[in-house]
Scaffold this motif. Structure first.
Motif, PDB file in Angstrom:
ATOM      1  N   VAL A 145       0.874  -1.031  -0.052  1.00 50.27           N
ATOM      2  CA  VAL A 145      -0.096  -0.038  -0.070  1.00 50.27           C
ATOM      3  C   VAL A 145       0.956   1.266  -0.042  1.00 50.27           C
ATOM      4  O   VAL A 145       0.629   2.278  -0.617  1.00 50.27           O
ATOM      5  N   GLU A 146       1.789   1.151   0.791  1.00 52.24           N
ATOM      6  CA  GLU A 146       2.760   2.431   0.741  1.00 52.24           C
ATOM      7  C   GLU A 146       3.456   2.683  -0.544  1.00 52.24           C
ATOM      8  O   GLU A 146       3.693   3.762  -0.856  1.00 52.24           O
ATOM      9  N   HIS A 147       3.642   1.676  -1.513  1.00 50.61           N
ATOM     10  CA  HIS A 147       4.285   1.937  -2.667  1.00 50.61           C
ATOM     11  C   HIS A 147       3.242   1.964  -4.009  1.00 50.61           C
ATOM     12  O   HIS A 147       3.604   2.122  -4.908  1.00 50.61           O
ATOM     13  N   LEU A 148       1.857   1.869  -3.713  1.00 52.83           N
ATOM     14  CA  LEU A 148       0.925   1.734  -4.865  1.00 52.83           C
ATOM     15  C   LEU A 148       1.030   2.982  -5.634  1.00 52.83           C
ATOM     16  O   LEU A 148       0.586   2.746  -7.069  1.00 52.83           O
ATOM     17  N   PHE A 149       1.212   4.230  -5.278  1.00 50.02           N
ATOM     18  CA  PHE A 149       1.052   5.292  -6.079  1.00 50.02           C
ATOM     19  C   PHE A 149       2.580   5.671  -6.824  1.00 50.02           C
ATOM     20  O   PHE A 149       2.715   6.660  -7.431  1.00 50.02           O
ATOM     21  N   GLU A 150       3.574   4.836  -6.499  1.00 52.86           N
ATOM     22  CA  GLU A 150       4.888   5.110  -7.058  1.00 52.86           C
ATOM     23  C   GLU A 150       4.836   4.575  -8.689  1.00 52.86           C
ATOM     24  O   GLU A 150       4.070   3.629  -9.141  1.00 52.86           O
ATOM     25  N   LEU A 174      -3.769  13.560 -10.763  1.00 54.79           N
ATOM     26  CA  LEU A 174      -4.789  14.272 -11.279  1.00 54.79           C
ATOM     27  C   LEU A 174      -5.682  14.909 -10.373  1.00 54.79           C
ATOM     28  O   LEU A 174      -6.159  15.838 -10.408  1.00 54.79           O
ATOM     29  N   ALA A 175      -5.745  13.946  -9.181  1.00 50.82           N
ATOM     30  CA  ALA A 175      -6.579  14.164  -8.158  1.00 50.82           C
ATOM     31  C   ALA A 175      -5.922  15.613  -7.480  1.00 50.82           C
ATOM     32  O   ALA A 175      -6.425  16.475  -7.317  1.00 50.82           O
ATOM     33  N   GLU A 176      -4.575  15.713  -7.302  1.00 52.40           N
ATOM     34  CA  GLU A 176      -3.648  16.774  -6.820  1.00 52.40           C
ATOM     35  C   GLU A 176      -3.911  18.045  -7.557  1.00 52.40           C
ATOM     36  O   GLU A 176      -4.131  19.015  -7.183  1.00 52.40           O
ATOM     37  N   ALA A 177      -4.027  17.782  -8.877  1.00 50.49           N
ATOM     38  CA  ALA A 177      -4.036  18.870  -9.973  1.00 50.49           C
ATOM     39  C   ALA A 177      -5.553  19.583  -9.787  1.00 50.49           C
ATOM     40  O   ALA A 177      -5.622  20.686  -9.846  1.00 50.49           O
ATOM     41  N   MET A 178      -6.601  18.864  -9.074  1.00 48.24           N
ATOM     42  CA  MET A 178      -7.984  19.517  -8.801  1.00 48.24           C
ATOM     43  C   MET A 178      -7.931  19.756  -7.248  1.00 48.24           C
ATOM     44  O   MET A 178      -8.966  20.102  -6.662  1.00 48.24           O
ATOM     45  N   GLU A 179      -6.715  19.829  -6.642  1.00 45.25           N
ATOM     46  CA  GLU A 179      -6.758  20.193  -5.137  1.00 45.25           C
ATOM     47  C   GLU A 179      -7.702  19.140  -4.317  1.00 45.25           C
ATOM     48  O   GLU A 179      -8.351  19.453  -3.426  1.00 45.25           O
ATOM     49  N   ALA A 180      -7.701  17.799  -4.712  1.00 40.55           N
ATOM     50  CA  ALA A 180      -8.290  16.709  -4.193  1.00 40.55           C
ATOM     51  C   ALA A 180      -7.345  15.878  -3.561  1.00 40.55           C
ATOM     52  O   ALA A 180      -6.149  16.045  -3.934  1.00 40.55           O
ATOM     53  N   LYS A 181      -7.908  14.889  -3.075  1.00 41.96           N
ATOM     54  CA  LYS A 181      -6.896  13.922  -2.230  1.00 41.96           C
ATOM     55  C   LYS A 181      -7.165  12.507  -2.693  1.00 41.96           C
ATOM     56  O   LYS A 181      -8.410  11.965  -2.575  1.00 41.96           O
ATOM     57  N   LEU A 182      -6.204  11.422  -3.236  1.00 40.43           N
ATOM     58  CA  LEU A 182      -6.531  10.240  -3.414  1.00 40.43           C
ATOM     59  C   LEU A 182      -5.501   9.202  -2.382  1.00 40.43           C
ATOM     60  O   LEU A 182      -4.431   9.662  -2.463  1.00 40.43           O
ATOM     61  N   THR A 183      -6.183   8.525  -1.635  1.00 32.75           N
ATOM     62  CA  THR A 183      -5.391   7.822  -0.600  1.00 32.75           C
ATOM     63  C   THR A 183      -5.851   6.077  -0.999  1.00 32.75           C
ATOM     64  O   THR A 183      -6.575   6.040  -1.394  1.00 32.75           O
ATOM     65  N   ALA A 184      -5.010   5.458  -0.284  1.00 34.29           N
ATOM     66  CA  ALA A 184      -5.126   4.004  -0.194  1.00 34.29           C
ATOM     67  C   ALA A 184      -4.930   3.339   1.156  1.00 34.29           C
ATOM     68  O   ALA A 184      -3.976   3.967   1.875  1.00 34.29           O
ATOM     69  N   GLU A 185      -5.782   2.345   1.591  1.00 36.81           N
ATOM     70  CA  GLU A 185      -5.571   1.960   2.832  1.00 36.81           C
ATOM     71  C   GLU A 185      -5.898   0.289   2.931  1.00 36.81           C
ATOM     72  O   GLU A 185      -6.808   0.062   2.119  1.00 36.81           O
ATOM     73  N   LEU A 186      -5.663  -0.344   3.501  1.00 36.90           N
ATOM     74  CA  LEU A 186      -6.193  -1.820   4.126  1.00 36.90           C
ATOM     75  C   LEU A 186      -7.389  -1.879   5.080  1.00 36.90           C
ATOM     76  O   LEU A 186      -6.767  -1.466   6.088  1.00 36.90           O
ATOM     77  N   ILE A 187      -8.227  -2.347   4.844  1.00 40.11           N
ATOM     78  CA  ILE A 187      -9.526  -2.684   5.876  1.00 40.11           C
ATOM     79  C   ILE A 187      -9.361  -3.848   6.069  1.00 40.11           C
ATOM     80  O   ILE A 187      -9.733  -4.715   5.339  1.00 40.11           O
TER      81      ILE A 187
END
Length: 211
Positions: A145-150, A174-187
């Protein structure tokens, strides 16, 4: 390109067309096309040369349309889709094309990694909206998860050879370009006796609502 050229060389020596070989070449060519597109977009985003058109946008409508347009990706893997999207307008400040690209990349990621289902749901509170993509992913670890956006990170290269390894990177930028936030996590899910039952991978796109 090496694989494509290799198959073309084999076909030249055949008298009749091998359709299975043609389909393989087409599949590899499409993968190369996606890679070039992702590379181009990522380079523009990194250089801040990718202009997003920020305006009031119904993200709920775009999400519904994206799921319908890309349903074949989930159907091919026999994945069950559960969608909880409010019928009312969910207005955010964003770029429609960028949102479509983010949702497509998340759906494609589920198509590669999900075990049996994809759950898409929307939560609203005050001035914020959270759009979540959640699928079962028993072979994903916290380290993954720590590396998914790499760039070029892929959990299982054998299973994801058709992916570019850039989709999630592009989605996040793209999310950051819209001043939004995209995250990932394990549930993680647990049974009543405390025994671990399974886990899900959740991607969350957080945006500001227009009120």
């Amino acid at each position: 390109l090496t694989v494509i050229l290799g198959y073309l060389k084999l076909m030249k020596g055949q008298k009749e067309t091998d359709m299975e070989m043609v389909e393989t070449i087409e599949r590899k060519a499409k993968t190369m096309q996606r890679l070039v597109t992702d590379f181009y977009d990522l380079s523009r985003l990194s250089a801040r040369d990718y202009e997003v058109e920020i305006k009031e946008t119904d993200v709920g409508r775009i999400l519904r349309e994206s799921l319908m347009d890309s349903y074949h990706i989930l159907e091919k893997r026999a994945l069950e889709l559960e969608a909880e999207i409010p019928e009312h307008i969910i207005e955010v400040l964003g770029d429609a094309s960028a949102l479509e690209r983010i949702f497509l990349n998340l759906i494609q990621n589920a198509g590669r990694y999900a075990q049996s289902f994809l759950h898409v749901f929307v939560r609203e509170q005050k001035q914020q909206v959270w759009i979540c993509f959640e699928n079962d992913a028993f072979n994903v670890t916290e380290a993954d998860v720590e590396h998914l956006f790499e760039r070029f990170y892929r959990k299982d290269r054998a299973r994801t050879q058709e992916g570019t390894g850039l989709g999630l990177t592009v989605a996040k930028q793209l999310a950051e370009a819209m001043e939004a936030k995209l995250t990932a996590e394990l549930i993680r899910e647990h049974q009543g006796n405390g025994k671990e039952e399974g886990q899900m991978l959740r991607f969350t796109l957080e945006m500001k609502l227009v009120r």
